[in-house]
Design an enzyme around this catalytic site. Structure first.
Site, PDB file in Angstrom:
ATOM      1  N   GLU A   1       5.080  38.014   6.188  1.00  0.00           N
ATOM      2  CA  GLU A   1       4.796  36.914   5.748  1.00  0.00           C
ATOM      3  C   GLU A   1       5.321  35.742   6.443  1.00  0.00           C
ATOM      4  OE1 GLU A   1       2.163  37.424   4.412  1.00  0.00           O
ATOM      5  OE2 GLU A   1       2.143  37.041   2.403  1.00  0.00           O
TER       6      GLU A   1
ATOM      7  N   THR B   1      -3.036  27.614   7.137  1.00  0.00           N
ATOM      8  CA  THR B   1      -2.075  27.644   6.253  1.00  0.00           C
ATOM      9  C   THR B   1      -1.036  26.339   6.365  1.00  0.00           C
ATOM     10  OG1 THR B   1      -2.177  29.920   5.882  1.00  0.00           O
ATOM     11  CG2 THR B   1      -0.375  28.944   4.770  1.00  0.00           C
TER      12      THR B   1
HETATM   13  P1  ADP Z   1      -3.959  35.515   4.796  1.00  0.00           P
HETATM   14  O1  ADP Z   1      -3.915  34.583   3.617  1.00  0.00           O
HETATM   15  O2  ADP Z   1      -5.441  35.914   4.791  1.00  0.00           O
HETATM   16  O3  ADP Z   1      -2.914  36.474   5.138  1.00  0.00           O
HETATM   17  P2  ADP Z   1      -2.553  34.251   6.847  1.00  0.00           P
HETATM   18  O4  ADP Z   1      -3.076  32.996   7.712  1.00  0.00           O
HETATM   19  O5  ADP Z   1      -1.624  34.209   5.976  1.00  0.00           O
HETATM   20  O6  ADP Z   1      -3.996  34.554   6.027  1.00  0.00           O
HETATM   21  O7  ADP Z   1      -2.366  35.414   7.808  1.00  0.00           O
HETATM   22  C1  ADP Z   1      -2.955  35.791   8.891  1.00  0.00           C
HETATM   23  C2  ADP Z   1      -2.376  35.485  10.098  1.00  0.00           C
HETATM   24  O8  ADP Z   1      -1.628  36.494  10.256  1.00  0.00           O
HETATM   25  C3  ADP Z   1      -3.065  35.667  11.167  1.00  0.00           C
HETATM   26  O9  ADP Z   1      -2.801  34.514  12.056  1.00  0.00           O
HETATM   27  C4  ADP Z   1      -3.257  36.911  11.987  1.00  0.00           C
HETATM   28  O10 ADP Z   1      -3.258  36.845  13.439  1.00  0.00           O
HETATM   29  C5  ADP Z   1      -1.596  37.030  11.890  1.00  0.00           C
HETATM   30  N1  ADP Z   1      -1.660  38.691  11.569  1.00  0.00           N
HETATM   31  C6  ADP Z   1      -0.841  39.401  12.316  1.00  0.00           C
HETATM   32  N2  ADP Z   1      -0.579  40.709  12.097  1.00  0.00           N
HETATM   33  C7  ADP Z   1      -1.604  40.827  11.050  1.00  0.00           C
HETATM   34  C8  ADP Z   1      -2.138  41.819  10.061  1.00  0.00           C
HETATM   35  N3  ADP Z   1      -1.905  43.107  10.598  1.00  0.00           N
HETATM   36  N4  ADP Z   1      -3.219  41.684   9.135  1.00  0.00           N
HETATM   37  C9  ADP Z   1      -3.389  40.390   8.856  1.00  0.00           C
HETATM   38  N5  ADP Z   1      -3.102  39.186   9.694  1.00  0.00           N
HETATM   39  C10 ADP Z   1      -2.131  39.503  10.544  1.00  0.00           C
END
Ligand code: ADP
Length: 316
Positions: A138, A190
């Protein structure tokens, strides 16, 4: 055989499903989250002859395969820092939860990776430690270590993050709840959703908010649907954030008229969730959501699902 491997089945393949999660749970900004049964990511892990972490993406999202840039890799790196290295992991990820949708896509990858790896290691770490490792994912995704998606993804059900430093997670019992989610296909960063928040809160608003949080927790524990519904009110975050989501107020109004208990922004959006006591209501809520976004001319995706009470699930 090297001691590091003692008792481990080196040929084992662990397959899991890592569920989507809804963080913030209306009045519970940063402290309450819950898991749902759909959508979920599919992951598979095995020991690898290559040292370090090898990531294989089996989906359309083109996420990074470098472990330090993928949240699953970041979580595994944190875990491997605390064990004798000498082996590597090969992780295959098939994402069904769209990144950036606000239903815990990053948390599912990070949590799923460490839960699966832990099984290969004969469950050497407890759930709280797994949350601690996964929070590094995260941090990579959003810049801050938060657990309101990770904890429900690992524990299932509704979780309360009473404190993050030190970590204090309380898994809450909850009655059967149906969940309708709409994901309008717009981007809400975010960081933007955080930067518009006010840093000061009026005492009268704080009193309302903590009344609602306590009411929600009590309602869940007592299976009191009326109390859950009354407590699903957010006077601090939602009035500011909802402006980033077209149709938000109408979705809420029409869902409640259709019989939903209540709901709000999922995570930092753009997804919106609504809770219902029964499936029939959850399906009417879905219809209302679809009709609103069709009229707005916005592409959207909906899910009607139930609360997930077990968290990451082992498939083999
Ligand atoms: P969500 O609330 O859907 O998790 P976030 O914005 O917190 O969305 O997280 C997504 C971000 O994390 C994107 O920028 C994505 O490119 C990055 N990321 C890196 N690795 C992963 C992964 N394995 N799964 C999902 N997102 C990833």
């Amino acid at each position: 055989m090297n001691n590091i491997y003692k008792g481990l089945d080196l040929d084992r393949i662990v397959k899991i499903h890592a569920p989507a999660t809804v963080a913030n749970m209306v009045c519970g900004f940063d402290i309450l989250g819950f898991a749902v049964n759909e959508p979920y990511d599919e992951m598979q892990i095995r020991f690898s002859d290559k040292s370090g972490i090898t990531i294989i993406n089996d989906d359309e999202y083109n996420l990074p395969t470098e472990p330090e840039k993928n949240v699953a890799g970041a979580a595994l790196i944190a875990m491997m820092d605390e064990i004798e290295t000498g082996f590597g992991f090969e992780l295959t990820i098939k994402k069904n939860i769209k990144p950036g949708s606000g239903v815990g896509s990053s948390a599912a990858s990070a949590a799923g990776a460490v839960v699966a790896a832990n099984r290969l290691l004969n469950d050497r770490f407890d759930k709280e430690n797994l949350v601690r490792f996964a929070m590094n994912g995260e941090k990579l995704a959003s810049g801050v270590k938060h657990a309101d998606n990770i904890a429900p993804c690992i524990y299932g059900g509704v979780t309360l993050i009473r404190s993050i430093f030190p970590l204090d997670i309380v898994a809450l019992n909850a009655p059967t709840l149906f969940v309708t989610i709409v994901h309008p296909q717009i981007e809400v960063k975010t960081s933007d959703a955080r930067s518009i928040l006010k840093h000061k809160v009026l005492l009268k608003d704080a009193i309302k908010q903590w009344g609602n949080i306590a009411g929600l927790v009590a309602g869940l524990l007592q299976s009191d649907y009326e109390l859950i519904g009354r407590s699903l009110e957010d006077v601090i975050i939602e009035p500011v954030r909802s402006i980033l989501i077209p149709g938000f107020d109408l979705v809420k109004q029409k869902s409640k008229e259709a019989g939903a208990l209540g709901g709000g922004i999922s995570g930092s959006g753009p997804s919106i969730f609504m809770l219902s006591k029964d499936e029939a209501t959850a399906l009417v809520v879905e219809k209302e959501m679809k009709s609103i976004y069709e009229k707005l001319g916005l592409d959207h995706h909906t899910y009607v699902t139930t609360m997930n009470h077990h968290g990451v699930q082992f498939v083999s």
